[in-house]
Design an enzyme around this catalytic site. Structure first.
Site, PDB file in Angstrom:
ATOM      1  N   ASP A 207     -26.093  43.650  -9.801  1.00 31.51           N
ATOM      2  CA  ASP A 207     -26.127  44.067  -8.396  1.00 31.51           C
ATOM      3  C   ASP A 207     -26.350  45.569  -8.412  1.00 31.51           C
ATOM      4  OD1 ASP A 207     -25.513  41.490  -7.796  1.00 31.51           O
ATOM      5  OD2 ASP A 207     -23.522  41.877  -6.975  1.00 31.51           O
TER       6      ASP A 207
ATOM      7  N   ASP B 258     -27.332  30.892  -0.490  1.00 25.76           N
ATOM      8  CA  ASP B 258     -25.903  31.184  -0.456  1.00 25.76           C
ATOM      9  C   ASP B 258     -25.241  30.098   0.377  1.00 25.76           C
ATOM     10  OD1 ASP B 258     -26.494  33.466  -1.845  1.00 25.76           O
ATOM     11  OD2 ASP B 258     -26.321  34.816  -0.134  1.00 25.76           O
TER      12      ASP B 258
END
Lengths: 264, 215
Positions: A12, A131
């Site tokens: 990330d 997601d």
């Protein structure tokens, strides 16, 4: 013997630094993305995924430079996700040296974008990121819904139907993240993983919740995933990718052993 | 001084290929990523890459007047085809409802059948994506220092079926064996992506740079 199951460390990246939070809070700095990527390559990572979580679009160029730099030194597949909204975004990432791009919110906002992207660049480089969050009550048949905005915004879309639709539109791979498990270290949502893997014919990467090496193996053996993605267990020195592979191999999973480096 | 031309016809990740070549090429090797027929024809070696769909690949080759250039190079120079650059060498491909290719090597490009299973009966995904083994079916200078059965990175839904088995240089299993590498005289072509196959792939590119085209 045949195709190996893949281990994919995920970075990330926020404003040019690797960060990792637990369920999107408590962000910890985990280093320089170029150095981190090189380290995972040397440990035997099968691919590397960069997820650009930079909030301001002004700073989006940072990730392009990271990808360019890594692509000149690391010769394994690279995927970039986060903020991919247009055909131009995709082209920019591929030109920088990415092999695949992850599309998430833009697909939810306008599903046709996935079709256009796959037609333009080929399904092989289009990863649709999903997601999903469990929305069924205890005792009901399991049901998962697609969420955006880091798990805050529901879409009403059923995760399994959505995965099937995205593959139909040209997704070459699905990156499946359980929002219930992401950052918890409790292991993948294996029921969700299994349900998506059974529903589609393209490879599925399991993500969200890895806390130990058995979780990775479970994702493959019980979840039927083709690849497993993890961040924290590698970032903070709990385990190397090599240890993860050795453990998976000990549980009977086929993994890639690294070849010798070419002599200089 | 050796010159190596990477044929640029707008199909795919030339950046990756040229970066990987630069990484293994010593001094004295010039790498040109180019669509200029003159530069390609005058190069000592040619790499023919490709990512995407075969229809676009063939139409771009024709539009840029590179079809004959590729064929000419494949007659004489050390020539490396990668992925779609391998498919384009065959007679035709089933992709995009059937496309005529360059006809350098006799054979057809076919789609993996639906419902493929592995030895344990598990469903195999299409595209065939990830690291799989290449078994070396014939000795070749490009296999130097690469262990038999080394894993390379693949991503494809179509594979090569040669008219004759004589040119099979490498074989890979995915619901059955398919030709992952072909070789004939000065031509060598792979289904996988050496530029994305870490050490084994870099070794192969290095071997190609050092290859004079003889066996």
């Amino acid at each position: 013997m045949g195709l190996a199951k893949r281990i994919i460390p995920c970075l990330d990246v926020d404003n040019g630094r690797v960060v990792k939070g637990v369920q999107f809070v408590d962000i910890r700095d985990a280093g320089d993305p170029i150095e981190v990527a090189k380290r995972y390559d040397e440990q035997g990572a099968d691919e590397i995924t960069f997820l650009d979580i930079t909030a301001s679009s002004d700073n989006r160029d940072t990730i392009v430079h990271v990808v360019e730099e890594v692509a000149g030194q690391v010769f394994i597949p690279l995927t970039v996700g986060g903020g991919i909204r247009t055909v131009d975004d995709i082209r920019r990432m591929l030109n920088a040296g990415a092999d695949k791009v992850g599309i998430n919110t833009a697909a939810v906002n306008r599903p046709e974008f996935v079709r256009e992207a796959a037609e333009k660049f080929g399904s092989q480089c289009i990863v649709v990121s999903i997601d999903a969050k469990c929305v069924s009550s205890v005792g009901e048949p399991k049901k998962w819904e697609i969420f955006t905005h880091g798990g805050r915004k529901g879409t009403g879309l059923d995760a399994i139907d959505w995965a099937i639709r995205m593959v139909d539109y040209g997704a070459g791979e699905i990156l499946l993240t359980s929002m219930d498990r992401d950052g918890t270290r409790d292991g993948f949502d294996l029921e969700l993983t299994r349900a998506i893997c059974d529903a589609v014919d393209v490879p599925v990467i399991a993500s969200g919740g890895v806390g130990n090496l058995d979780h990775l193996a479970d994702g493959i053996i019980k979840g039927k995933a083709d690849a497993v993605l993890a961040a924290s267990i590698f970032h903070f020195g709990d385990h190397t990718v090599g240890e993860a592979k050795a453990h998976m191999a000990s549980r009977g999973i086929e993994v890639r052993r690294m070849a010798a480096k070419p002599a200089q | 001084m050796t010159t190596l031309a990477v044929i640029d016809y707008g199909m795919g990740n030339l950046h990756s290929v040229s970066k990987a070549l630069e990484h293994v090429a010593g001094t004295g090797v010039t790498i040109n990523v180019t669509s200029d027929p003159k530069l390609i024809l005058s190069a000592d070696k040619v790499l023919f890459p490709g990512v995407g769909a075969i229809r676009d690949c063939m139409s771009e080759l024709h539009r840029l007047e590179l079809s004959e250039v590729v064929k000419e190079c494949a007659k004489t120079k050390p020539f490396l085809g990668v992925c779609l650059g391998m498919h384009a060498l065959l007679d035709s491909s089933e992709e995009n409802n059937g496309i005529d290719c360059l006809g350098v090597i006799p054979g057809t490009v076919r789609r993996f059948a639906k419902g493929l299973c592995d030895d344990d009966g598990e469903k195999l995904k299409i595209p065939h994506m990830g690291w799989n083994e290449i078994f070396q079916m014939t000795p070749h200078p490009l296999w130097k220092d690469i262990e038999d059965g080394s894993r390379f990175y693949f991503v494809h839904s179509y594979y090569v079926e040669l008219a004759k088995p004589d040119f099979i240089a490498g074989s890979t299993n995915y619901g059955g064996a398919f030709t992952s590498v072909l070789a004939r005289e000065n031509v060598f072509a792979l289904q996988c992506h050496p530029e994305k196959s870490q050490h084994a792939g870099l070794q192969l590119l290095k071997n190609f740079i050092n290859w004079d085209g003889s066996l």
